[in-house]
Design a protein around this motif. Structure first.
Motif, mmCIF file in Angstrom:
data_model
loop_
_atom_site.group_PDB
_atom_site.id
_atom_site.type_symbol
_atom_site.label_atom_id
_atom_site.label_comp_id
_atom_site.label_asym_id
_atom_site.label_seq_id
_atom_site.Cartn_x
_atom_site.Cartn_y
_atom_site.Cartn_z
ATOM 1 N N LEU A 114 0.804 -1.217 0.000
ATOM 2 C CA LEU A 114 0.000 0.000 0.000
ATOM 3 C C LEU A 114 0.844 1.277 0.000
ATOM 4 N N PRO A 115 1.851 1.410 0.876
ATOM 5 C CA PRO A 115 2.675 2.619 0.798
ATOM 6 C C PRO A 115 3.399 2.772 -0.538
ATOM 7 N N LEU A 116 3.840 1.651 -1.115
ATOM 8 C CA LEU A 116 4.518 1.734 -2.415
ATOM 9 C C LEU A 116 3.559 2.193 -3.506
ATOM 10 N N PRO A 120 1.221 8.435 -7.558
ATOM 11 C CA PRO A 120 1.314 9.883 -7.699
ATOM 12 C C PRO A 120 2.574 10.353 -8.406
ATOM 13 N N CYS A 121 3.641 9.576 -8.316
ATOM 14 C CA CYS A 121 4.836 9.938 -9.089
ATOM 15 C C CYS A 121 4.501 9.927 -10.577
ATOM 16 N N LEU A 122 3.781 8.911 -10.996
ATOM 17 C CA LEU A 122 3.339 8.861 -12.395
ATOM 18 C C LEU A 122 2.382 10.006 -12.699
ATOM 19 N N LEU A 123 1.512 10.330 -11.747
ATOM 20 C CA LEU A 123 0.591 11.455 -11.926
ATOM 21 C C LEU A 123 1.368 12.768 -12.080
ATOM 22 N N GLY A 165 4.306 12.264 -4.803
ATOM 23 C CA GLY A 165 4.359 10.952 -4.166
ATOM 24 C C GLY A 165 4.307 11.061 -2.648
ATOM 25 N N LEU A 166 5.017 12.025 -2.102
ATOM 26 C CA LEU A 166 4.981 12.228 -0.657
ATOM 27 C C LEU A 166 3.616 12.724 -0.196
ATOM 28 N N ALA A 167 2.943 13.522 -1.025
ATOM 29 C CA ALA A 167 1.624 14.033 -0.660
ATOM 30 C C ALA A 167 0.625 12.891 -0.482
ATOM 31 N N PHE A 168 0.779 11.826 -1.247
ATOM 32 C CA PHE A 168 -0.149 10.701 -1.150
ATOM 33 C C PHE A 168 0.073 9.874 0.117
ATOM 34 N N GLN A 169 1.111 10.174 0.859
ATOM 35 C CA GLN A 169 1.345 9.466 2.113
ATOM 36 C C GLN A 169 0.534 10.062 3.259
ATOM 37 N N THR A 170 -0.183 11.156 3.018
ATOM 38 C CA THR A 170 -0.966 11.831 4.054
ATOM 39 C C THR A 170 -1.944 10.893 4.757
ATOM 40 N N GLY A 190 -5.011 21.058 -3.685
ATOM 41 C CA GLY A 190 -6.298 20.386 -3.870
ATOM 42 C C GLY A 190 -6.179 18.890 -3.645
ATOM 43 N N LEU A 191 -5.128 18.318 -4.183
ATOM 44 C CA LEU A 191 -4.893 16.891 -4.011
ATOM 45 C C LEU A 191 -4.667 16.552 -2.543
ATOM 46 N N MET A 192 -3.884 17.355 -1.845
ATOM 47 C CA MET A 192 -3.610 17.087 -0.439
ATOM 48 C C MET A 192 -4.862 17.251 0.415
ATOM 49 N N PHE A 193 -5.728 18.194 0.075
ATOM 50 C CA PHE A 193 -6.959 18.364 0.856
ATOM 51 C C PHE A 193 -7.896 17.178 0.650
ATOM 52 N N VAL A 194 -8.013 16.716 -0.589
ATOM 53 C CA VAL A 194 -8.826 15.517 -0.843
ATOM 54 C C VAL A 194 -8.240 14.320 -0.101
ATOM 55 N N LEU A 195 -6.927 14.201 -0.115
ATOM 56 C CA LEU A 195 -6.282 13.107 0.612
ATOM 57 C C LEU A 195 -6.464 13.251 2.121
ATOM 58 N N TYR A 196 -6.554 14.472 2.608
ATOM 59 C CA TYR A 196 -6.840 14.699 4.032
ATOM 60 C C TYR A 196 -8.221 14.145 4.368
ATOM 61 N N LEU A 197 -9.199 14.417 3.511
ATOM 62 C CA LEU A 197 -10.548 13.906 3.744
ATOM 63 C C LEU A 197 -10.584 12.380 3.632
ATOM 64 N N VAL A 198 -9.838 11.827 2.688
ATOM 65 C CA VAL A 198 -9.722 10.366 2.582
ATOM 66 C C VAL A 198 -9.078 9.816 3.852
#
Length: 159
Positions: free
Chosen positions: A22-24, A30-33, A75-80, A130-138
């Motif tokens: 999961l962490p990978l 997101p790196c690809l994104l 990629g780091l942002a998706f670790q939130t 925006g991505l980090m805020f959505v990830l915060y809600l997730v």
């Protein structure tokens, strides 16, 4: 604090790949994104230079730094959500606490996105924020799932 029943070695071995995968996935996707969003960011920077009347001074070293930094930042942002779940699991924060302090989180995420974004344009900052805020809600939803539930004790017997 609740404790779970001891797990067997076979059950632990089955859970290990999921804990590593999961962490990978949340870093590689997101790196690809970020790589896919790179042309939009470059176009925005060049359009901004044209709008202000500056001639862009393109240097390969700086562009390569941007091309490496931007996907890593996304990629780091998706670790939130994983970090939030970790803090919930160890009892530092709860899902209700994350929802209660969402305004502080928005300010913190905005400042963090502004500092860590490798470019100075608002478009890249907006994508990341925006991505980090959505990830915060997730992450709040994930925290609700991993929050330890209080166990009900059996009623006391008064004899």
């Amino acid at each position: 604090m609740t404790t779970s029943p001891p797990r067997g070695a076979e059950e632990k071995a089955r859970a290990r790949p999921a804990k590593l995968t999961l962490p990978l996935i949340l870093f590689i996707f997101p790196c690809l994104l970020g790589v896919l969003m790179m042309p939009a960011a470059v176009r925005a920077m060049l359009d901004f230079n044209e709008w202000t009347g500056f001639d862009p001074d393109l240097r390969l070293r700086e562009w390569m730094g941007l091309a490496v930094t931007m996907p890593v930042v996304f990629g780091l942002a998706f670790q939130t959500p994983l970090a939030m779940a970790f803090f919930t699991r160890i009892g530092v924060m709860t899902a209700r606490g994350y929802l209660q302090y969402w305004r502080h989180a928005v300010l913190g995420l905005g400042v963090f996105a502004a500092v860590i974004t490798p470019t100075l344009d608002l478009i890249t900052w907006g994508y990341l924020f925006g991505l980090m805020f959505v990830l915060y809600l997730v992450g709040v939803g994930v925290c609700r799932m991993v929050e330890p539930r209080p166990t009900e004790s059996p009623p006391a017997c008064n004899v």
